[in-house]
Design a protein around this motif. Structure first.
Motif, PDB file in Angstrom:
ATOM      1  N   HIS A   1       0.808  -1.222   0.000  1.00  0.00           N
ATOM      2  CA  HIS A   1       0.000   0.000   0.000  1.00  0.00           C
ATOM      3  C   HIS A   1       0.840   1.269   0.000  1.00  0.00           C
ATOM      4  O   HIS A   1       0.287   2.375  -0.036  1.00  0.00           O
ATOM      5  N   SER A   2       2.156   1.144   0.102  1.00  0.00           N
ATOM      6  CA  SER A   2       3.071   2.299   0.085  1.00  0.00           C
ATOM      7  C   SER A   2       2.759   3.293   1.204  1.00  0.00           C
ATOM      8  O   SER A   2       2.776   4.515   1.006  1.00  0.00           O
ATOM      9  N   VAL A   3       2.470   2.765   2.397  1.00  0.00           N
ATOM     10  CA  VAL A   3       2.231   3.605   3.574  1.00  0.00           C
ATOM     11  C   VAL A   3       3.528   3.651   4.385  1.00  0.00           C
ATOM     12  O   VAL A   3       3.956   2.630   4.925  1.00  0.00           O
TER      13      VAL A   3
ATOM     14  N   HIS B   1      23.872  -3.833   5.555  1.00  0.00           N
ATOM     15  CA  HIS B   1      23.608  -5.200   5.103  1.00  0.00           C
ATOM     16  C   HIS B   1      22.901  -5.994   6.195  1.00  0.00           C
ATOM     17  O   HIS B   1      21.943  -6.734   5.935  1.00  0.00           O
ATOM     18  N   PHE B   2      23.339  -5.819   7.440  1.00  0.00           N
ATOM     19  CA  PHE B   2      22.707  -6.508   8.571  1.00  0.00           C
ATOM     20  C   PHE B   2      21.274  -6.023   8.780  1.00  0.00           C
ATOM     21  O   PHE B   2      20.359  -6.822   9.034  1.00  0.00           O
ATOM     22  N   VAL B   3      21.049  -4.718   8.667  1.00  0.00           N
ATOM     23  CA  VAL B   3      19.704  -4.163   8.836  1.00  0.00           C
ATOM     24  C   VAL B   3      18.769  -4.682   7.752  1.00  0.00           C
ATOM     25  O   VAL B   3      17.598  -4.993   8.011  1.00  0.00           O
ATOM     26  N   GLY B   4      19.254  -4.805   6.527  1.00  0.00           N
ATOM     27  CA  GLY B   4      18.424  -5.334   5.449  1.00  0.00           C
ATOM     28  C   GLY B   4      18.017  -6.775   5.675  1.00  0.00           C
ATOM     29  O   GLY B   4      16.866  -7.158   5.428  1.00  0.00           O
ATOM     30  N   HIS B   5      18.938  -7.607   6.171  1.00  0.00           N
ATOM     31  CA  HIS B   5      18.602  -9.003   6.456  1.00  0.00           C
ATOM     32  C   HIS B   5      17.610  -9.097   7.611  1.00  0.00           C
ATOM     33  O   HIS B   5      16.720  -9.964   7.605  1.00  0.00           O
ATOM     34  N   ALA B   6      17.740  -8.237   8.613  1.00  0.00           N
ATOM     35  CA  ALA B   6      16.791  -8.252   9.729  1.00  0.00           C
ATOM     36  C   ALA B   6      15.386  -7.873   9.257  1.00  0.00           C
ATOM     37  O   ALA B   6      14.392  -8.477   9.678  1.00  0.00           O
ATOM     38  N   ALA B   7      15.282  -6.879   8.379  1.00  0.00           N
ATOM     39  CA  ALA B   7      13.975  -6.501   7.854  1.00  0.00           C
ATOM     40  C   ALA B   7      13.382  -7.589   6.969  1.00  0.00           C
ATOM     41  O   ALA B   7      12.170  -7.829   6.989  1.00  0.00           O
ATOM     42  N   ALA B   8      14.232  -8.272   6.205  1.00  0.00           N
ATOM     43  CA  ALA B   8      13.735  -9.362   5.351  1.00  0.00           C
ATOM     44  C   ALA B   8      13.211 -10.521   6.183  1.00  0.00           C
ATOM     45  O   ALA B   8      12.211 -11.150   5.831  1.00  0.00           O
ATOM     46  N   ALA B   9      13.869 -10.815   7.302  1.00  0.00           N
ATOM     47  CA  ALA B   9      13.415 -11.906   8.160  1.00  0.00           C
ATOM     48  C   ALA B   9      12.074 -11.591   8.818  1.00  0.00           C
ATOM     49  O   ALA B   9      11.272 -12.494   9.073  1.00  0.00           O
ATOM     50  N   LEU B  10      11.806 -10.297   9.100  1.00  0.00           N
ATOM     51  CA  LEU B  10      10.539  -9.906   9.719  1.00  0.00           C
ATOM     52  C   LEU B  10       9.454  -9.580   8.711  1.00  0.00           C
ATOM     53  O   LEU B  10       8.325  -9.269   9.102  1.00  0.00           O
ATOM     54  N   GLY B  11       9.784  -9.629   7.431  1.00  0.00           N
ATOM     55  CA  GLY B  11       8.787  -9.355   6.403  1.00  0.00           C
ATOM     56  C   GLY B  11       8.447  -7.895   6.248  1.00  0.00           C
ATOM     57  O   GLY B  11       7.312  -7.567   5.892  1.00  0.00           O
ATOM     58  N   ILE B  12       9.393  -6.991   6.499  1.00  0.00           N
ATOM     59  CA  ILE B  12       9.151  -5.556   6.395  1.00  0.00           C
ATOM     60  C   ILE B  12       9.640  -5.066   5.031  1.00  0.00           C
ATOM     61  O   ILE B  12      10.818  -5.224   4.705  1.00  0.00           O
ATOM     62  N   PRO B  13       8.779  -4.478   4.214  1.00  0.00           N
ATOM     63  CA  PRO B  13       9.251  -3.909   2.942  1.00  0.00           C
ATOM     64  C   PRO B  13      10.088  -2.657   3.190  1.00  0.00           C
ATOM     65  O   PRO B  13       9.616  -1.689   3.794  1.00  0.00           O
TER      66      PRO B  13
ATOM     67  N   LYS C   1      14.119   3.506   4.235  1.00  0.00           N
ATOM     68  CA  LYS C   1      12.707   3.791   4.518  1.00  0.00           C
ATOM     69  C   LYS C   1      11.916   2.493   4.484  1.00  0.00           C
ATOM     70  O   LYS C   1      12.166   1.645   3.623  1.00  0.00           O
ATOM     71  N   ALA C   2      10.976   2.354   5.420  1.00  0.00           N
ATOM     72  CA  ALA C   2      10.162   1.143   5.542  1.00  0.00           C
ATOM     73  C   ALA C   2       8.699   1.493   5.302  1.00  0.00           C
ATOM     74  O   ALA C   2       8.247   2.590   5.654  1.00  0.00           O
ATOM     75  N   TRP C   3       7.968   0.538   4.708  1.00  0.00           N
ATOM     76  CA  TRP C   3       6.555   0.722   4.405  1.00  0.00           C
ATOM     77  C   TRP C   3       5.737  -0.486   4.880  1.00  0.00           C
ATOM     78  O   TRP C   3       6.280  -1.588   5.055  1.00  0.00           O
ATOM     79  N   ASP C   4       4.434  -0.251   5.027  1.00  0.00           N
ATOM     80  CA  ASP C   4       3.413  -1.306   5.143  1.00  0.00           C
ATOM     81  C   ASP C   4       3.780  -2.371   6.168  1.00  0.00           C
ATOM     82  O   ASP C   4       3.828  -3.562   5.854  1.00  0.00           O
ATOM     83  N   ALA C   5       4.047  -1.983   7.383  1.00  0.00           N
ATOM     84  CA  ALA C   5       4.370  -2.950   8.443  1.00  0.00           C
ATOM     85  C   ALA C   5       3.624  -2.548   9.704  1.00  0.00           C
ATOM     86  O   ALA C   5       3.296  -1.369   9.912  1.00  0.00           O
ATOM     87  N   ASP C   6       3.363  -3.537  10.543  1.00  0.00           N
ATOM     88  CA  ASP C   6       2.688  -3.282  11.802  1.00  0.00           C
ATOM     89  C   ASP C   6       3.606  -2.495  12.736  1.00  0.00           C
ATOM     90  O   ASP C   6       4.814  -2.735  12.771  1.00  0.00           O
TER      91      ASP C   6
END
Length: 228
Positions: free
Chosen positions: A72-74, A94-106, A146-151
């Motif tokens: 939704h690009s929020v 690189h570490f921050v990107g892997h952490a976001a990928a594991a939690l499903g954060i775009p 920047k992160a979008w569409d996550a709880d």
């Protein structure tokens, strides 16, 4: 005489040898080799996040992180990183990107911000060495994500996790945006109307005036009885 190797040469060779040794490792009781190659994009499209996280891939941290698509690009968060050493900064990103990928954060890919450069000129010594000066330079490298569409709860856990495992020499500033519940506008209007209700100020003034008059009457009665 052989040339002296660079400081980065030996760690690179050791990491390459360790990765090749782990890739040829054979599991105990099983003769099949563990997967060591990066999965193909076609295979990743048919996998869910749970299936991808349960896969055993040696050296996954050496691969680029998985960037989830936005729905939704929020915007929910924006992270800014600063460091004097760009190598530590890139490793932490690189570490921050892997952490976001594991939690499903775009999230977005790292954005390279302008480098802040500071220069100083200091005299080497007083008196006879006054004209001899020395120059110093300091560079501050900056990145942003920047992160979008996550709880909001998931974003809080992500920020706390990367803050807990922060790399020395890298500064982090996190800005989060939380969604307000439904009906917040009506609640704000009701609160404003309650504070500026008509007649409430006039009643208070009248009550205060009556209290002052009663106090003045009591003082006059006391003075009249004292003079008698």
């Amino acid at each position: 005489m052989l040339p002296r190797p660079s400081r980065l040469t030996l760690p690179t060779i050791a990491r390459w040898a360790r990765f090749n040794a782990s890739s040829s490792h054979i599991a105990a009781g099983n003769t099949t080799l563990l997967p060591t190659q990066e999965p193909k994009p076609e295979a990743l499209e048919s996998l869910t996040e749970e299936e991808f996280s349960s896969m055993v891939i040696h050296g996954r941290s050496l691969y680029p992180p998985l960037y989830h698509p936005r729905t939704h690009s929020v915007p929910v968060a924006q992270l800014q990183f600063r460091a004097y050493n760009h190598q530590f900064l890139d490793l932490y990103m690189h570490f921050v990107g892997h952490a976001a990928a594991a939690l499903g954060i775009p999230i977005s890919r790292p954005v390279y911000l302008p480098t802040q450069r500071s220069l100083w000129t200091v005299p080497r010594g007083p008196f006879v060495h006054k004209k001899s000066q020395e120059n110093f330079e300091r560079k501050v490298h900056k990145r942003a994500i920047k992160a979008w569409d996550a709880d909001p709860e998931v974003v809080d856990r992500w920020v706390r996790y990367i803050t807990l495992h922060a790399m020395p020499g890298v500064g982090l500033r996190a800005t989060q945006w939380k969604r307000a519940p439904l009906g917040i506008g009506q609640q704000m209007v009701d609160a404003a109307v309650g504070q500026t209700r008509l007649g409430s100020g006039t009643d208070k003034v009248k009550a205060l005036a009556e209290k002052i008059v009663q106090q003045e009457l009591l003082v006059e009665q006391h003075t009249a009885t004292a003079t008698r």
